[in-house]
Design a protein around this motif. Structure first.
Motif: not given
Length: 85
Positions: A26-50
């Motif tokens: 999760e990360y926060k980024t400002p709204h382009p017009l209103y400048k309020k911080e918006i919470r965003r999230k991104t899902t990534v596929h990860v290799h877990d060797e063990n």
């Protein structure tokens, strides 16, 4: 250039198969017009060797070469284990 790899901290959301997990960060980024911080999230596929990461764990991940169609990250370490219910 090899040591300039991106590192992120996220939580494991799903165990998708042998040596694979989905990690959400999760990360926060400002709204382009209103400048309020918006919470965003991104899902990534990860290799877990063990196969050490479980659902709910907090992990540090790092970029790597393409390991499969979707996996471009790998687990560097498990920072915090999920509480056992």
């Amino acid at each position: 250039a090899r040591n300039n790899r991106k590192e992120l901290i996220g939580s494991v959301r799903a165990k998708t198969g042998d040596k694979s997990v989905k990690v959400v960060y999760e990360y926060k980024t400002p709204h382009p017009l209103y400048k309020k911080e918006i919470r965003r999230k991104t899902t990534v596929h990860v290799h877990d060797e063990n196969n050490e990461a479980a659902v709910g764990d907090k992990v540090r991940i790092i970029t790597t070469r393409p390991l499969s169609k979707l996996k471009r990250w790998r687990v560097l370490e498990v920072i915090e284990k999920a509480p056992v219910a």
